[in-house]
Design a protein around this motif. Sequence first.
Motif, mmCIF file in Angstrom:
data_model
loop_
_atom_site.group_PDB
_atom_site.id
_atom_site.type_symbol
_atom_site.label_atom_id
_atom_site.label_comp_id
_atom_site.label_asym_id
_atom_site.label_seq_id
_atom_site.Cartn_x
_atom_site.Cartn_y
_atom_site.Cartn_z
ATOM 1 N N VAL A 420 -12.483 -33.521 8.439
ATOM 2 C CA VAL A 420 -11.615 -34.361 7.700
ATOM 3 C C VAL A 420 -12.405 -33.968 6.327
ATOM 4 C CG1 VAL A 420 -11.296 -36.808 6.933
ATOM 5 C CG2 VAL A 420 -11.185 -36.135 9.642
ATOM 6 N N ILE A 421 -11.368 -34.025 5.351
ATOM 7 C CA ILE A 421 -11.822 -33.864 3.771
ATOM 8 C C ILE A 421 -11.621 -35.256 3.134
ATOM 9 C CG2 ILE A 421 -11.517 -32.681 1.803
ATOM 10 C CD1 ILE A 421 -10.804 -30.299 3.310
ATOM 11 N N GLN A 422 -12.588 -36.072 2.654
ATOM 12 C CA GLN A 422 -12.370 -36.954 1.998
ATOM 13 C C GLN A 422 -12.002 -36.875 0.480
ATOM 14 O OE1 GLN A 422 -13.370 -39.249 -0.277
ATOM 15 N NE2 GLN A 422 -12.662 -41.145 0.475
ATOM 16 N N PRO A 423 -10.683 -36.832 0.240
ATOM 17 C CA PRO A 423 -10.094 -36.503 -1.044
ATOM 18 C C PRO A 423 -10.963 -36.798 -2.298
ATOM 19 C CG PRO A 423 -8.743 -38.099 -0.326
ATOM 20 C CD PRO A 423 -9.844 -37.978 0.619
ATOM 21 N N VAL A 424 -11.640 -37.933 -2.646
ATOM 22 C CA VAL A 424 -12.210 -38.279 -3.877
ATOM 23 C C VAL A 424 -13.485 -37.843 -3.945
ATOM 24 C CG1 VAL A 424 -12.846 -40.439 -4.994
ATOM 25 C CG2 VAL A 424 -10.755 -40.559 -3.735
ATOM 26 N N ALA A 425 -14.387 -37.718 -2.802
ATOM 27 C CA ALA A 425 -15.739 -37.171 -2.834
ATOM 28 C C ALA A 425 -15.762 -35.828 -2.708
ATOM 29 C CB ALA A 425 -16.577 -37.954 -1.663
ATOM 30 N N ASN A 426 -14.539 -34.971 -2.329
ATOM 31 C CA ASN A 426 -14.339 -33.731 -1.805
ATOM 32 C C ASN A 426 -15.395 -33.434 -0.703
ATOM 33 O OD1 ASN A 426 -12.278 -33.056 -3.535
ATOM 34 N ND2 ASN A 426 -13.937 -33.294 -5.370
ATOM 35 N N ASP A 427 -15.876 -34.238 0.274
ATOM 36 C CA ASP A 427 -16.738 -34.043 1.323
ATOM 37 C C ASP A 427 -16.001 -33.394 2.458
ATOM 38 O OD1 ASP A 427 -19.061 -34.783 -0.059
ATOM 39 O OD2 ASP A 427 -18.893 -36.903 0.480
ATOM 40 N N LEU A 428 -16.370 -32.460 3.217
ATOM 41 C CA LEU A 428 -15.940 -31.868 4.324
ATOM 42 C C LEU A 428 -16.636 -32.556 5.548
ATOM 43 C CD1 LEU A 428 -14.235 -30.023 6.188
ATOM 44 C CD2 LEU A 428 -16.108 -28.368 5.800
ATOM 45 N N LEU A 429 -16.073 -33.426 6.231
ATOM 46 C CA LEU A 429 -16.998 -34.042 7.350
ATOM 47 C C LEU A 429 -16.535 -33.167 8.841
ATOM 48 C CD1 LEU A 429 -15.690 -37.851 6.297
ATOM 49 C CD2 LEU A 429 -18.057 -36.641 5.875
ATOM 50 N N VAL A 430 -17.500 -32.868 9.436
ATOM 51 C CA VAL A 430 -17.360 -32.201 10.530
ATOM 52 C C VAL A 430 -17.916 -33.168 11.800
ATOM 53 C CG1 VAL A 430 -18.251 -30.023 11.621
ATOM 54 C CG2 VAL A 430 -18.055 -30.042 9.203
ATOM 55 N N GLY A 431 -16.762 -33.434 12.629
ATOM 56 C CA GLY A 431 -17.259 -34.061 13.934
ATOM 57 C C GLY A 431 -17.328 -33.278 15.016
ATOM 58 N N THR A 432 -18.575 -33.155 15.420
ATOM 59 C CA THR A 432 -19.040 -32.053 16.547
ATOM 60 C C THR A 432 -19.203 -32.978 18.064
ATOM 61 O OG1 THR A 432 -21.536 -32.539 16.741
ATOM 62 C CG2 THR A 432 -20.598 -30.954 14.885
ATOM 63 N N HIS A 433 -18.966 -32.208 19.102
ATOM 64 C CA HIS A 433 -18.782 -32.768 20.516
ATOM 65 C C HIS A 433 -20.247 -32.304 21.044
ATOM 66 C CE1 HIS A 433 -16.709 -34.676 23.395
ATOM 67 N NE2 HIS A 433 -17.027 -34.058 24.225
ATOM 68 N N GLY A 434 -21.310 -33.018 20.547
ATOM 69 C CA GLY A 434 -22.564 -32.481 20.945
ATOM 70 C C GLY A 434 -23.653 -32.797 20.007
ATOM 71 N N ARG A 435 -23.393 -32.827 18.531
ATOM 72 C CA ARG A 435 -24.500 -33.037 17.671
ATOM 73 C C ARG A 435 -23.816 -33.896 16.472
ATOM 74 N NH1 ARG A 435 -28.987 -29.862 17.714
ATOM 75 N NH2 ARG A 435 -29.828 -31.427 16.298
ATOM 76 N N SER A 436 -23.008 -35.013 16.795
ATOM 77 C CA SER A 436 -22.720 -36.045 15.976
ATOM 78 C C SER A 436 -21.895 -35.364 14.802
ATOM 79 C CB SER A 436 -23.890 -36.881 15.585
ATOM 80 O OG SER A 436 -24.470 -37.549 16.750
ATOM 81 N N ILE A 437 -22.217 -35.937 13.543
ATOM 82 C CA ILE A 437 -21.160 -35.706 12.514
ATOM 83 C C ILE A 437 -22.001 -35.016 11.191
ATOM 84 C CG2 ILE A 437 -19.576 -36.593 10.584
ATOM 85 C CD1 ILE A 437 -19.173 -38.846 12.592
#
Length: 586
Positions: A420-437
Amino acid sequence: LFDTPVIGAEVYVSVDGGSKWTKTHDGYLDGVFNSYGYYFGMIEVAPDNPNQLYIMGVPILRSDDGGVNWTNAGGDNVHADHHALWLNPKRPGHIINGNDGGINISYDAGENWSKCNSPAVGQFYYINADMDTPYNVYGGTQDNGVWVGSHNYREGTSWHAYGQYPYKSIMGGDGMQVQIDNRDNNTVYTGYQFGNYFRINKEEGKRAYITPKHELGDRPYRWNWQSPIYLSKHNQDILYMGSNKLHRSMNQGEDFIEISGDLTNGGRKGDVAYGTLTSVHESDLEFGLIYTGSDDGQVNVTKNGGYTWENINMGLPSNLWVSRIQASSHDKAKVYLSLNAYRFDDFNSYVYKSADYGVTWIEIGNNLPVEPVNVIKEDPSMAGLLYVGTDHGVYVSYDDGMKWSRILDDMPQTPVHDLVIQPVANDLLVGTHGRSIYKANVTNLRTLKDHDNSLKIFAIDDVKYSSRQGSQRSKYRDAYERKITYDVYSPSASVVELELSTATGKALLQKSIDLKKGLASYEYDMSIDAKKSKDLEKYLNDGKSEDDEVKIERADNDKVYLQKGEYIIKLTNGEGMISEQTIMIK
């Protein structure tokens, strides 16, 4: 959740190497399995006592008499659904249990347990972010519900001391997809497995069940384990839900209508639903332009809000799981697709794009490694910039998918299930299946599209001065240090020379640092060579009256730190490439 007859577990023993088997107990061990015994089915024998047995299912059970009688070996802090058990061959009673909640350790054969909370091992199916300030991150986890918390939280254990975990649970079960009404950042749609979804009011702590039901006389809907939902960007009262059909609500889930027929190849008999939708996405550019993908490889599009549908499978591999479909936010006719071939023991990457609403497809994952692709996302601010999450990490393409490069090498090599990219902060969020976010800012990454492959240090945000820099509350604790984070692109992994100087060019620090190939972040603790203290003092006091002069002293940790002012950080590599940026401490 499971409308299936369940036959309880049974335990058998052989004392002649497997020639003959005898059941150890009467009847069945009910409540151990829940329609899917293959998911558990583990049995272990204590190394020091052949009569002490453990079996694992929804609970973990122990027998101390060779399997005749059984008792629960879990605890209040032990999650259900048990998959692994290690028994210490050198210490009786010392066991380590792996379950759907992580890891637990016991030293008395399961009478008491300790829970291991680090490192983070959350298995996220799906993540999202709202538009609040600061924004919040949401995620649905494997058998640990749905959680929400501020993106400012840094993973750690300090919360153990004050008792307030920064993330809060808003749903139980296997947490699934999340959609947030960005008009208030308070109305949230989420749920648990097999299409059980709710509308939640976070402030009031209220929730309403919204999943549509079939009409009497019709076949029941088939819901995927992770049934897709999507909240329209055009009107956030409009919510889409996917079973084997697409459902639309115009009133926040109060009621739904079917806007499609069966968009799959039909169901099959089995222990879980099959012939279900797995991905739904509506174009940000046109209301009613909606794409769907299914677990049996069916891809469909409607351009008129469901009035008519077109199957757009032509040119795609058959019968693969559609892991994600996304309409472009830059080109109305463009759409991206990722497929997964797990069930055929095929671990290749399958990624495609279409420039004509799916009439024709072009494969774009040709230089990706042999790693199943779980998600593809387009950058909302930059056309042609794509991200994919695979079973081993995150990859980026600057040319609309023709070439891919691995990013976020510091992240563990673990399955990435959502981006997911938060469009204001320009952060890429990475959801993993084993080591959280994980979180990474992509502002500088975007600038590399036309970069000439030279050494480059990117602009550094202004730094707030702290008089606490280097201070120690106790000689037994680490000193407080506020660090500067800066991004560097290096054409190769190499050792470079770092020079920190005053704005007038007087060097205050010179040292060698290791750079990774590509774009990476580094930290600088704002300390200088203590021998340069007088040079820093002279620079800071230039033009000041005697009463206003700054006196440079060593901090508690014996370091000398930069004060308020303007400085230059410069990097020089072995090929003579030089890059520099300004550091402003205010």
